[in-house]
Design a protein around this motif. Structure first.
Motif, PDB file in Angstrom:
ATOM      1  N   SER A   1       0.827  -1.201   0.000  1.00 14.52           N
ATOM      2  CA  SER A   1       0.000   0.000   0.000  1.00 14.52           C
ATOM      3  C   SER A   1       0.866   1.258   0.000  1.00 14.52           C
ATOM      4  O   SER A   1       2.050   1.223   0.344  1.00 14.52           O
TER       5      SER A   1
ATOM      6  N   GLU B   1       0.570   3.651   2.027  1.00 10.31           N
ATOM      7  CA  GLU B   1       0.920   3.937   3.424  1.00 10.31           C
ATOM      8  C   GLU B   1       2.184   3.186   3.837  1.00 10.31           C
ATOM      9  O   GLU B   1       3.064   3.749   4.494  1.00 10.31           O
ATOM     10  N   GLU B   2       2.298   1.928   3.456  1.00  4.10           N
ATOM     11  CA  GLU B   2       3.492   1.142   3.779  1.00  4.10           C
ATOM     12  C   GLU B   2       4.726   1.727   3.100  1.00  4.10           C
ATOM     13  O   GLU B   2       5.805   1.796   3.711  1.00  4.10           O
TER      14      GLU B   2
ATOM     15  N   GLU C   1       5.155   4.857   2.208  1.00  7.91           N
ATOM     16  CA  GLU C   1       5.489   6.108   2.886  1.00  7.91           C
ATOM     17  C   GLU C   1       6.217   5.838   4.201  1.00  7.91           C
ATOM     18  O   GLU C   1       7.201   6.508   4.517  1.00  7.91           O
ATOM     19  N   ASP C   2       5.728   4.860   4.953  1.00 11.54           N
ATOM     20  CA  ASP C   2       6.384   4.496   6.217  1.00 11.54           C
ATOM     21  C   ASP C   2       7.822   4.048   5.977  1.00 11.54           C
ATOM     22  O   ASP C   2       8.731   4.418   6.727  1.00 11.54           O
TER      23      ASP C   2
END
Length: 85
Positions: free
Chosen positions: A48, A50-51, A53-54
């Protein structure tokens, strides 16, 4: 990947030899070049947004630690040079 585990991994890496990173940081735009390459690599990974970006933010944290370590090493080297002059 859990953020805590990723941060632990970045911490371990940032305690290692910094000579390769130092060469990049000393060149104009070297850090930005490294960040750009990592963004391209991360964007090709499955997962994803989000992953991804993390993962990128964890990488930036690691770079910040490495950069601080290099600055401390240079400051320490200057002190040693002054002591042994």
């Amino acid at each position: 990947m859990e953020i805590e585990k990723l941060e632990q991994l970045i911490n371990i890496i940032s305690r290692g030899d910094t000579s390769s990173a130092e060469v990049l940081f000393d060149k104009p735009g070297g850090r930005k070049y490294l960040e750009s390459i990592v963004v391209m690599v991360i964007s090709t990974l499955p997962g994803s947004t989000e992953e991804k970006e993390d993962l990128f933010f964890a990488f930036i944290k690691g770079l910040n630690k490495i950069e601080r370590r290099i600055k401390h090493q240079k400051a320490g080297q200057k002190i040693l040079e002054q002591v042994y002059e």
